[in-house]
Scaffold this motif. Structure first.
Motif, mmCIF file in Angstrom:
data_model
loop_
_atom_site.group_PDB
_atom_site.id
_atom_site.type_symbol
_atom_site.label_atom_id
_atom_site.label_comp_id
_atom_site.label_asym_id
_atom_site.label_seq_id
_atom_site.Cartn_x
_atom_site.Cartn_y
_atom_site.Cartn_z
ATOM 1 N N UNK A 25 0.826 -1.202 0.000
ATOM 2 C CA UNK A 25 0.000 0.000 0.000
ATOM 3 C C UNK A 25 0.860 1.251 0.000
ATOM 4 N N UNK A 26 1.888 1.267 0.838
ATOM 5 C CA UNK A 26 2.805 2.407 0.878
ATOM 6 C C UNK A 26 3.441 2.626 -0.481
ATOM 7 N N UNK A 27 3.854 1.542 -1.129
ATOM 8 C CA UNK A 27 4.502 1.652 -2.439
ATOM 9 C C UNK A 27 3.567 2.270 -3.471
ATOM 10 N N UNK A 28 2.294 1.883 -3.436
ATOM 11 C CA UNK A 28 1.333 2.420 -4.408
ATOM 12 C C UNK A 28 1.080 3.906 -4.179
ATOM 13 N N UNK A 29 0.963 4.304 -2.913
ATOM 14 C CA UNK A 29 0.739 5.717 -2.614
ATOM 15 C C UNK A 29 1.955 6.548 -3.010
ATOM 16 N N UNK A 30 3.134 6.052 -2.707
ATOM 17 C CA UNK A 30 4.359 6.766 -3.078
ATOM 18 C C UNK A 30 4.459 6.897 -4.592
ATOM 19 N N UNK A 31 4.018 5.871 -5.301
ATOM 20 C CA UNK A 31 4.033 5.917 -6.763
ATOM 21 C C UNK A 31 3.153 7.053 -7.273
ATOM 22 N N UNK A 32 1.963 7.214 -6.673
ATOM 23 C CA UNK A 32 1.062 8.298 -7.070
ATOM 24 C C UNK A 32 1.684 9.653 -6.751
ATOM 25 N N UNK A 33 2.263 9.772 -5.547
ATOM 26 C CA UNK A 33 2.879 11.040 -5.144
ATOM 27 C C UNK A 33 4.039 11.419 -6.057
ATOM 28 N N UNK A 34 4.754 10.410 -6.542
ATOM 29 C CA UNK A 34 5.902 10.678 -7.393
ATOM 30 C C UNK A 34 5.535 11.087 -8.807
ATOM 31 N N UNK A 35 4.318 10.757 -9.226
ATOM 32 C CA UNK A 35 3.908 11.035 -10.597
ATOM 33 C C UNK A 35 3.122 12.334 -10.758
ATOM 34 N N UNK A 36 2.615 12.866 -9.655
ATOM 35 C CA UNK A 36 1.778 14.065 -9.751
ATOM 36 C C UNK A 36 2.205 15.098 -8.727
ATOM 37 N N UNK A 49 -7.927 4.209 0.983
ATOM 38 C CA UNK A 49 -7.644 2.822 0.651
ATOM 39 C C UNK A 49 -6.873 2.099 1.750
ATOM 40 N N UNK A 50 -6.393 2.833 2.724
ATOM 41 C CA UNK A 50 -5.502 2.232 3.708
ATOM 42 C C UNK A 50 -5.918 2.616 5.122
ATOM 43 N N UNK A 51 -6.404 1.658 5.922
ATOM 44 C CA UNK A 51 -6.840 1.976 7.292
ATOM 45 C C UNK A 51 -5.742 2.577 8.155
ATOM 46 N N UNK A 282 -11.779 -3.480 -3.960
ATOM 47 C CA UNK A 282 -10.896 -4.580 -3.599
ATOM 48 C C UNK A 282 -9.831 -4.785 -4.671
ATOM 49 N N UNK A 283 -10.212 -4.640 -5.928
ATOM 50 C CA UNK A 283 -9.259 -4.820 -7.018
ATOM 51 C C UNK A 283 -8.137 -3.795 -6.938
ATOM 52 N N UNK A 284 -8.485 -2.572 -6.578
ATOM 53 C CA UNK A 284 -7.449 -1.532 -6.466
ATOM 54 C C UNK A 284 -6.520 -1.809 -5.299
ATOM 55 N N UNK A 285 -7.061 -2.339 -4.201
ATOM 56 C CA UNK A 285 -6.213 -2.678 -3.070
ATOM 57 C C UNK A 285 -5.227 -3.782 -3.442
ATOM 58 N N UNK A 286 -5.714 -4.773 -4.171
ATOM 59 C CA UNK A 286 -4.901 -5.949 -4.463
ATOM 60 C C UNK A 286 -4.060 -5.802 -5.729
ATOM 61 N N UNK A 287 -4.269 -4.708 -6.492
ATOM 62 C CA UNK A 287 -3.491 -4.506 -7.717
ATOM 63 C C UNK A 287 -2.203 -3.746 -7.394
ATOM 64 N N UNK A 288 -1.427 -3.467 -8.390
ATOM 65 C CA UNK A 288 -0.143 -2.781 -8.211
ATOM 66 C C UNK A 288 -0.253 -1.274 -8.095
#
Length: 291
Positions: A25-36, A49-51, A282-288
């Motif tokens: 989850x951390x990796x996905x959020x960091x990916x978004x932060x790095x792109x925008x 997406x992350x409790x 759920x798909x977004x949580x479990x995807x990359x």
């Protein structure tokens, strides 16, 4: 001896600064932060997406230093009050769950942590949808409560996995509700731990009450958000988005539905839309990625 265990375990949560997030989850959020840029991304989109991240954001928003006249009780309020840079800082400084695993994974490897994270996100999504369908309750509060409804369970699995496994074993063997089994094993319930954390993190009184009430088994109109979240939790379990603990869901639907002034036929009518939203979350949580 049991009283001492209870005090010791609950005391462990009095000074806990927050919960770690799942590394994926951390990796996905960091990916978004790095792109925008901070001006282009939706903060609520990132944290709902992350409790663990959501719990930390809500705690920061309720710090006395900010002095907001009205205590912050939802992620939407927190995202609107905190600056993008502060939210980003909180996200980037959230500890990674891998740091908390026991050395040989004896206990933690027996839990599907990502499934537990996905269950929280799906429950929050369904709770918000139910609030929208009813039109009488705040969607953002229901989303937040749904996302955080397993706060105590997550904290216990991360910090006291051995006790949780023992309680799960007892619950299955003796056909006990999990909170009762954990009370027998460790002297406390998941919602008592969640309430302890919510108080420690200065959550508003009504949100603390909601969190603590999720376990008491009472169904009442005056606690509408609690009933909505318990119904959302039950639907998430029924539709294949459980918490991964493989315990039977015994709470009947009828009292929950009746308490909200709706019928099973209403649920049946809403089901296609709700299932589609749950599957997407759920798909977004479990995807990359979160895109």
């Amino acid at each position: 001896m049991e009283i001492e265990v209870s005090a010791t375990l609950l005391d462990a949560y009095k000074c806990l600064p927050g919960l770690p997030s799942h590394p994926e989850q951390i990796a996905k959020v960091i990916d978004v932060l790095g792109k925008t840029s901070s001006a282009d991304y939706d903060l609520l989109h990132l944290i709902q997406y992350d409790p663990a991240i959501a719990a930390r954001i809500l705690a920061v928003a309720n710090l006395p230093v900010y002095g907001y006249e009205r205590r912050v009780e939802s992620l939407q309020q927190a995202a609107g009050l905190l600056s993008p840079s502060l939210v980003t800082s909180v996200i980037l400084t959230t500890p990674v769950f891998e740091m908390f695993r026991d050395a040989d994974h004896t206990y933690h490897r027996k839990f599907d942590h990502l499934q537990l994270w996905a269950h929280g996100a799906v429950t929050g999504t369904l709770a918000a949808l139910l609030a929208n369908k009813l039109g009488t309750m705040e969607e953002d509060v229901c989303l937040t409560l749904g996302l955080l409804h397993d706060l105590g369970k997550m904290a216990l699995i991360i910090n006291h996995p051995r006790e949780v496994l023992e309680a799960l074993d007892r619950a299955r063997k003796d056909a006990l509700p999990f909170p009762q089994a954990l009370q027998d094993v460790a002297g406390c319930t998941p919602q008592e731990v969640a309430g302890q954390l919510a108080e420690e993190w200065h959550y508003p009184a009504n949100l603390i009450e909601y969190i603590q009430s999720l376990e008491n088994g009472k169904v009442a109109r005056e606690t509408g958000p609690v009933v909505i979240v318990r119904l959302a939790n039950r639907l998430a379990e029924d539709w294949g988005y459980g918490d991964g603990l493989h315990l039977p869901e015994n709470e009947p639907l009828d009292p929950l539905v009746a308490a909200l002034g709706i019928s099973l036929s209403d649920l049946s009518q809403w089901k296609p839309d709700m299932q589609s939203r749950a599957e997407n979350r759920a798909r977004r949580i479990l995807s990359k990625t979160l895109s």
